[in-house]
Design a protein around this motif. Structure first.
Motif, PDB file in Angstrom:
ATOM      1  N   SER A   1       6.459   8.506 -12.334  1.00 11.94           N
ATOM      2  CA  SER A   1       6.458   7.225 -11.622  1.00 11.94           C
ATOM      3  C   SER A   1       7.698   6.412 -11.969  1.00 11.94           C
TER       4      SER A   1
ATOM      5  N   GLU B   1       0.836  -1.204   0.000  1.00 19.37           N
ATOM      6  CA  GLU B   1       0.000   0.000   0.000  1.00 19.37           C
ATOM      7  C   GLU B   1       0.872   1.256   0.000  1.00 19.37           C
ATOM      8  N   ALA B   2       1.937   1.230   0.814  1.00 20.14           N
ATOM      9  CA  ALA B   2       2.829   2.400   0.853  1.00 20.14           C
ATOM     10  C   ALA B   2       3.487   2.620  -0.508  1.00 20.14           C
TER      11      ALA B   2
ATOM     12  N   ILE C   1       2.283   1.771  -3.529  1.00 19.78           N
ATOM     13  CA  ILE C   1       1.312   2.316  -4.490  1.00 19.78           C
ATOM     14  C   ILE C   1       0.985   3.772  -4.123  1.00 19.78           C
ATOM     15  N   ASN C   2       0.905   4.048  -2.836  1.00 17.73           N
ATOM     16  CA  ASN C   2       0.625   5.430  -2.408  1.00 17.73           C
ATOM     17  C   ASN C   2       1.732   6.394  -2.821  1.00 17.73           C
TER      18      ASN C   2
ATOM     19  N   ARG D   1      -7.621  -2.739   0.180  1.00 20.26           N
ATOM     20  CA  ARG D   1      -6.344  -3.170  -0.407  1.00 20.26           C
ATOM     21  C   ARG D   1      -6.564  -4.244  -1.461  1.00 20.26           C
TER      22      ARG D   1
ATOM     23  N   HIS E   1       3.158   6.558  -5.478  1.00 19.98           N
ATOM     24  CA  HIS E   1       2.961   6.952  -6.873  1.00 19.98           C
ATOM     25  C   HIS E   1       1.720   7.813  -7.095  1.00 19.98           C
ATOM     26  N   ARG E   2       0.982   8.031  -6.038  1.00 19.84           N
ATOM     27  CA  ARG E   2      -0.276   8.760  -6.190  1.00 19.84           C
ATOM     28  C   ARG E   2      -0.035  10.128  -6.839  1.00 19.84           C
ATOM     29  N   GLU E   3      -0.841  10.444  -7.827  1.00 23.37           N
ATOM     30  CA  GLU E   3      -0.813  11.724  -8.551  1.00 23.37           C
ATOM     31  C   GLU E   3       0.444  11.941  -9.366  1.00 23.37           C
TER      32      GLU E   3
ATOM     33  N   SER F   1       0.502   1.141 -10.969  1.00 27.14           N
ATOM     34  CA  SER F   1      -0.102   0.191 -10.042  1.00 27.14           C
ATOM     35  C   SER F   1      -0.369  -1.138 -10.754  1.00 27.14           C
TER      36      SER F   1
ATOM     37  N   ASP G   1      -7.899  -2.618  -4.562  1.00 25.12           N
ATOM     38  CA  ASP G   1      -6.853  -1.891  -5.282  1.00 25.12           C
ATOM     39  C   ASP G   1      -5.915  -2.845  -6.016  1.00 25.12           C
TER      40      ASP G   1
END
Lengths: 81, 555
Positions: free
Chosen positions: A42, A28-29, A31-32, B368, A34-36, B380, B371
């Motif tokens: 990226s 999760e960290a 993917i986060n 999660r 890369h946010r925006e 992603s 996603d």
């Protein structure tokens, strides 16, 4: 020490009751991070991340093993049309 | 459609409450006779709370809906006297397989060890579960269900809650001390009270197609990423009883739900997935979107929200119905203690504290998974596919695959009710954990620990040899039985004969010792909802009484 292939995500002082949890926290960290970002941004962030982690690991044998695995799969997995 | 099941119709009866001039008063009213509301009502009736449950309809679930029930849910149903028909009809499964572009990349066993009464998961259509719960409710004198009773308005006062209800015979009112709201994700009662459930929508649509077929697929959960028959998206295959199979297709946000539901559009998708030579019939179809959200707090004075009314998750991981049933498991014993004056009102706040914590974990895990299954950006997507490709060879990548983290229990280690460890233990049965089952031997032969614990506080006391049980400990155990909040004692011996004057079982397979890291004198205090709330390396009645006070907010 050879490349670690078993799950190795952990956090000092934190107790994990579920096998998947620390890995999911990391994912999760990641993917986060890369946010925006645009695709180009990226790619750059990923490159920096690899360099940072490679320096942290340092051991060229381990890095060499990882490089080989990362490269070998790229053109061998079947693609859908 | 609906070849295998015909919904029962339950009879609406005019209640005597409808003929009175003023509202008749009830101690506890439950709104909504779905799995969660009915589990709550049965639990309350078992705790000797006179209970009334209202439902706007007169049948069980239309369509299979929630099909996947976890071990913890089955243990709760076991305590409520409903697990047996679930196990008998349900499809037991432990194995999940993940495919990527038609290639098997990973499989996981959800219950890798024996020695539990109940399986890791069963699949069962929601309507069967509801039928069993209705049947069980009928066995209680102090539990009444009123079908075709639709709540139209709710008024909350300091000392009671007043409900306005519509029926085929017209409206009436009733009042209650406590109201449990189990009326689903779009909870009308939540709306009436001007409360909100806030969170995140997901921009994707999924098609459920239940099909009837005679097929030789094993009872496993098959999740496919980017399969050739449904490129770029995901599918899920899962077996239910009656030769019904649950198929899920990710459709994307642009899909038209009305068009996608039509058999002429569903059938080609199913055929592509199963292969041209498999005969099947459509049983039920539905196109759904989903969201993850929860209410800020699950308690509002005399009103409690449970299940989807309180919190909602994406379906990946079967964390909806399972977590709702765990809500009521947490709440009812607390309500009983407060109603009988044995615990202060603030014990009920801990229901919200503990279940909000669990809901956040469920929302986090199901978000999660969502996603991972439907990546929101190119990078992603790249990472997702890299994990799947690596997982053929690399064990760590297998663990990163997230096709839904299947429903598990939250560890309530942060709860104000639990007594943190002061002694060293090597097992995960920490204060705040849902207890693990173990096979034991009692005077009547083989038994399950889970059958001997629950409904009230229980003390588990371990000794290597039952003959060495001291007189002073026996006296203390007897005193605990007569405590203001009574505690049932269970002595677990490594060896020996049942001790006189106290319930004793023998840990013949050594699994209690292993799972609870038990040594001579190890003592566990278990809550009525089968949660560990305190544990010690030695028996000390002062500490035990303090832990009971802590677990009941009596301090």
């Amino acid at each position: 020490m050879p490349l670690v292939r078993e799950t190795n995500f952990h956090q000092p002082g934190k107790r994990y009751f579920r096998r998947y949890r620390a890995g999911d926290d990391f994912y999760e960290a990641l993917i986060n991070m890369h946010r925006e970002l645009s695709d180009e941004q990226s790619a750059k962030a990923n490159a920096k991340l690899i360099l940072l982690l490679a320096n942290h690991i340092g051991d060229l044998e381990v890095l060499g093993e990882a490089l080989e695995i990362a490269r070998s799969g790229v053109d061998s997995f079947p693609e859908n049309e | 459609m609906f070849h295998t099941y015909k919904n029962p119709v339950y009879e609406y009866k005019k209640s005597r409450d409808q003929n009175t001039s003023g509202p008749v008063h009830h101690p506890l009213v439950v709104v909504g006779a779905g799995p969660v509301g009915m589990a709550a009502a049965i639990d309350a009736a078992q705790q000797e709370i006179p209970t009334l449950i209202l439902d706007e309809d007169n049948t069980v679930s239309v369509g299979s809906r929630a099909v996947c029930y976890s071990k913890r849910t089955l243990e709760i149903m076991n305590r409520l006297g409903c697990s047996q028909p679930m196990i008998e009809r349900g499809v037991t499964w432990n194995l999940g397989k993940v495919f990527f572009r038609d290639q098997l990349v990973s499989s996981f066993n959800l219950l890798p060890e024996d020695g539990h009464k109940l399986p890791a998961f069963i699949n069962l259509q929601q309507y069967y579960l509801e039928e069993y719960l209705v049947r069980r409710m009928d066995e209680f004198e102090n539990l009444e269900i009123r079908w075709k009773n639709r709540v139209m308005a709710v008024e909350t006062n300091a000392d009671r809650v007043v409900l306005s209800i519509d029926t085929p015979d017209g409206p009436y009112q009733l009042s209650c001390d406590w109201l449990l709201v189990a009326d689903g994700a779009n909870s009308p009662v939540r709306e009436f009270l001007g409360l909100e459930s806030r969170g995140q929508w997901f921009h994707d649509r999924f098609l459920i197609a239940d099909v009837v077929m005679k097929a030789e697929f094993p009872p496993e959960r098959w999740f496919s990423f980017d399969p050739s028959y449904h490129p770029g998206r995901s599918t899920l295959l899962h077996r239910q009883p009656d030769d019904v199979w649950r198929l899920d297709f990710q459709l994307g946000w642009d899909a038209d739900p009305e068009m996608e539901k039509k058999p002429e559009n569903v059938i080609p998708r199913v055929r592509a997935m199963l292969g041209a030579d498999i005969e099947f019939e459509l049983e039920w179809c539905s196109v759904y979107t989903f969201r993850c959200r929860r209410m800020e707090t699950f308690r509002h004075g005399r009103v409690f929200f449970v299940g989807d009314a309180a919190h909602q998750v994406s379906p990946f991981g079967a964390r909806g119905a399972n977590s709702g049933i765990q809500d009521t498991d947490n709440l009812i014993w607390k309500l009983k203690l407060v109603m009988t004056g044995k615990a202060p009102d603030r014990l009920l706040d801990s229901y919200s504290d503990e279940r909000v914590y669990a809901a956040d974990e469920n929302i986090m895990n199901s978000t999660r998974a969502t996603d991972f299954i439907t990546p929101k950006s190119a990078v992603s997507h790249t990472f997702r596919d890299a994990v799947l490709e690596l997982s053929c060879q690399q064990p760590f990548a297998r663990d990163l695959i997230n096709s839904g983290r299947l429903s598990d229990t939250a560890f309530l280690t942060e709860s104000a009710l639990t007594t943190p460890d002061s002694d060293r233990f090597g097992s995960d049965m920490v204060p705040g954990a849902a207890m693990l089952d173990a096979p034991v031997t009692g005077s009547q032969g083989s038994q399950w620990l889970i059958d001997l614990v629950g409904g009230r506080f229980t003390l588990l006391y371990f000794v290597d040899e039952t003959a060495t049980l001291s007189r002073s400990v026996l006296q203390d155990l007897e005193a605990l039985g007569a405590n203001r909040i009574p505690v049932k004692s269970l002595v677990i011996g490594g060896h020996g004969e049942p001790a006189a004057g106290v319930a004793t079982v023998i840990d013949t397979q050594g699994l209690f010792r292993k799972r609870y890291d038990a040594t001579e004198g190890t003592t566990y205090l278990i809550r009525p909802d089968q949660q560990v709330t305190a544990r010690w390396r030695a028996f000390d009645i002062t500490k035990i009484v303090a832990a009971i006070d802590s677990a009941t907010a009596n301090h």
